[in-house]
Design an enzyme around this catalytic site. Structure first.
Site, PDB file in Angstrom:
ATOM      1  N   GLU A 199      -6.847  -2.933  -8.553  1.00 30.58           N
ATOM      2  CA  GLU A 199      -7.751  -2.601  -7.448  1.00 30.58           C
ATOM      3  C   GLU A 199      -7.348  -1.315  -6.734  1.00 30.58           C
ATOM      4  OE1 GLU A 199      -7.477  -6.073  -5.034  1.00 30.58           O
ATOM      5  OE2 GLU A 199      -8.435  -7.371  -6.518  1.00 30.58           O
ATOM      6  N   PRO A 200      -7.443  -0.165  -7.379  1.00 26.00           N
ATOM      7  CA  PRO A 200      -7.161   1.084  -6.661  1.00 26.00           C
ATOM      8  C   PRO A 200      -8.271   1.402  -5.659  1.00 26.00           C
ATOM      9  CG  PRO A 200      -8.048   1.573  -8.813  1.00 26.00           C
ATOM     10  CD  PRO A 200      -7.877   0.074  -8.761  1.00 26.00           C
ATOM     11  N   GLY A 201      -7.900   1.912  -4.530  1.00 25.99           N
ATOM     12  CA  GLY A 201      -8.877   2.352  -3.533  1.00 25.99           C
ATOM     13  C   GLY A 201      -8.505   3.721  -3.013  1.00 25.99           C
ATOM     14  N   ARG A 202      -7.403   3.764  -2.279  1.00 23.27           N
ATOM     15  CA  ARG A 202      -6.896   5.025  -1.733  1.00 23.27           C
ATOM     16  C   ARG A 202      -6.723   6.083  -2.817  1.00 23.27           C
ATOM     17  NH1 ARG A 202      -2.621   5.125   2.400  1.00 23.27           N
ATOM     18  NH2 ARG A 202      -2.490   2.898   1.965  1.00 23.27           N
ATOM     19  N   SER A 255       0.827  -1.200   0.000  1.00 26.95           N
ATOM     20  CA  SER A 255       0.000   0.000   0.000  1.00 26.95           C
ATOM     21  C   SER A 255       0.863   1.252   0.000  1.00 26.95           C
ATOM     22  CB  SER A 255      -0.906   0.022   1.236  1.00 26.95           C
ATOM     23  OG  SER A 255      -1.832  -1.040   1.192  1.00 26.95           O
ATOM     24  N   TYR A 302      -9.738   5.412   4.424  1.00 29.47           N
ATOM     25  CA  TYR A 302      -9.436   4.778   5.711  1.00 29.47           C
ATOM     26  C   TYR A 302      -9.792   5.604   6.934  1.00 29.47           C
ATOM     27  CZ  TYR A 302      -7.055   1.551   2.660  1.00 29.47           C
ATOM     28  OH  TYR A 302      -6.794   0.667   1.660  1.00 29.47           O
ATOM     29  N   GLY A 313      -2.842  -0.378  -4.348  1.00 26.85           N
ATOM     30  CA  GLY A 313      -1.876   0.195  -3.426  1.00 26.85           C
ATOM     31  C   GLY A 313      -1.162   1.419  -3.951  1.00 26.85           C
ATOM     32  N   TYR A 344       0.029   3.586  12.118  1.00 27.22           N
ATOM     33  CA  TYR A 344       1.110   3.468  11.147  1.00 27.22           C
ATOM     34  C   TYR A 344       2.121   4.597  11.207  1.00 27.22           C
ATOM     35  CZ  TYR A 344      -2.252   0.344   8.786  1.00 27.22           C
ATOM     36  OH  TYR A 344      -3.134  -0.648   8.469  1.00 27.22           O
ATOM     37  N   CYS A 383      -8.452  10.000  25.569  1.00 25.58           N
ATOM     38  CA  CYS A 383      -7.608   9.760  26.739  1.00 25.58           C
ATOM     39  C   CYS A 383      -6.469   8.825  26.349  1.00 25.58           C
ATOM     40  CB  CYS A 383      -8.451   9.165  27.873  1.00 25.58           C
ATOM     41  SG  CYS A 383      -7.599   9.108  29.451  1.00 25.58           S
TER      42      CYS A 383
END
Length: 469
Positions: free
Chosen positions: A322-325, A241, A427, A279, A370, A397
């Site tokens: 498969e692009p997403g982001r 990714s 995300y 990715g 991350y 908190c």
């Protein structure tokens, strides 16, 4: 925070957010503008009006920008993999894990994309959007029998199998339903890429896929071919990714195309489709370097497939990606209201201003999970104050509740100001939680001067309704 972060010179790390420039390669969606009074607008809507009507925090999605990015992938891959180019065509699947709602599923499908889902819930959303089953794929390393049955009942075009035991499970469900299940094998090629180990998914010691090196991938193919309830429709690879360097895709593509040629030589079955995953990276802070445009990605992959198949002496397969982001990430921003502002002295003699907002790790877990970098900008007014080194933090908190680790903000940032964090379309909402019993923000679509709610804001009553006492 770690000592390394505390000791770093903040003056070297803090950067002002890039100004909106209307380009697809930037950190902001293409319709974001800053007005003469300093306030940001999205698709012609002032963010102050959004906050006044819908409250904050809020995820704001630029519909036209998202549609344009989806359409760009469809057009680029259609052109690069056309039979006229000596190839066998391509399909682009939107990776729903990045963010999926009924409206977004409908938008990307209308722009020529199919939908990749990874759970029964994502499958249900795609079906609610009336995406045909044949245009949906189902991923997942631990699919339940119920999820498999739902996918087969609705005629999904592909089930991506992730283990040898899953092959038997899919075959059993298919036999019970009296259907033949279309399956792909997820292959780990030994190639991995991306910004953080936990999101680099193609190395051997991880939960996804079947190893090419160990022979597990080939064993899976043989097991599928032995089941009359299963149809082997393709091989699948996903190398990680937030990838900005496309070189890893060539190595992985050659490996999986080599497996395809081996299968054909041994069994006479030339697998019809190869999925090269997704990715593709985006800009988060403006310092990463320009992300690859869909046309550049498509051209690079087409060249690899053409050359590799020529070397192997096999006809090219149909390709899927498969692009997403890279479709939804830059189309979204998160709008926050500032609360407490607190300067803190550092051990090196400098200082950092902690700017607390009304959201945090419950609406964007990626910085905590991350160490992902974002930027932020004062969104509700102009300021001529000297910038200060700031850390944007949430209300939870938790000391790791950081939204933006290092950013330069005007020194007069104050309670009641609006901050915008760009590139949160991917995300943010899909990984959101109710930590500290905080309701999740709404998802608002903005287009041509209008705002509409795609996903409403949760309320405390929603949370209490789940508590049976």
């Amino acid at each position: 925070m770690s000592g390394a972060h505390a000791a770093a010179a903040p003056q070297e790390l803090a950067r002002t957010a890039p100004e909106p420039d209307g380009t697809p390669a930037g950190v902001w969606s293409t319709s974001v503008r800053r007005g003469e009074d300093g306030a940001l607008s999205v698709a012609g809507v002032d963010v102050r009006a959004i906050a006044a009507e819908h409250g904050t925090p809020a995820y704001v999605v630029d519909e036209a920008d998202l549609r344009a990015r989806a359409r760009a992938f469809a057009v680029a891959f259609d052109a690069a993999f056309a039979p006229a180019e000596g190839l066998a065509g391509a399909d682009v699947y939107y990776a729903g894990k990045a963010f999926l709602s009924v409206a977004v599923a409908r938008w990307v499908h209308e722009e020529g994309l199919r939908i990749d889902t990874s759970t029964g819930g994502e499958l249900a959303v795609a079906l609610r959007a009336q995406v045909p089953g044949a245009h949906i794929g189902l991923h997942g390393n631990n699919k339940s029998a119920g999820e498999i049955a739902a996918a087969l009942t609705h005629g999904v075009g592909r089930l991506v199998v992730d283990s040898l035991p899953e092959i038997e499970k899919v075959a059993a469900v298919a036999a019970e339903l009296g259907v033949r299940a279309p399956v792909m094998v997820r292959v780990t090629t030994g190639v991995h890429a991306g910004g953080h180990e936990f999101i680099a998914t193609a190395h051997e010691d991880q939960k996804f896929g079947l190893s090419l090196a160990s022979g597990a991938a080939r064993a899976a193919v043989d097991a599928i071919l032995a089941h009359e309830e299963l149809e082997l429709v393709g091989l699948h690879s996903h190398i990680g990714s937030q990838i900005l360097d496309l070189a890893g895709f060539e190595v992985a593509a050659r490996a999986i195309l080599g497996l395809r040629a081996e299968i054909a030589a041994d069994t006479g079955v030339l697998v019809g489709e190869v999925d090269l995953g997704g990715g593709y990276g985006i800009a988060y802070t403006g310092t990463e370097g320009a992300p690859n445009a869909p046309g550049a990605v498509a051209a690079a992959l087409a060249d690899v497939v053409r050359r590799a198949c020529a070397d192997l002496g096999t006809a090219p397969p149909r390709i899927s990606v498969e692009p997403g982001r890279s479709v939804v990430g830059p189309s979204g921003l998160t709008l926050y209201t500032v609360g407490t502002v607190k300067p803190v002295a550092l051990d090196d003699g400098g200082s950092r201003t902690y700017v607390s907002v009304d959201g945090g790790m419950s609406d964007n877990i990626r910085p905590a999970l991350y160490q992902a970098d974002y930027t932020a900008a004062l969104a509700s007014r102009a300021s001529r104050a000297e910038p200060v080194t700031a850390r944007v933090v949430g209300k939870h908190c938790e000391s790791g509740d950081i939204v933006v680790r290092h950013v330069a903000l005007p020194g007069d940032v104050a309670d009641g100001d609006l901050l915008a964090v760009p590139a949160t379309g991917a995300y943010g909402r899909s990984m959101a939680s109710n930590y500290n019993m905080v309701p999740r923000p709404p998802v608002l679509a903005v287009d041509d001067g209008t705002v509409r709610v795609l996903v409403r804001r949760e309320t405390v009553d929603d949370l209490l309704a789940l508590d049976l006492g």
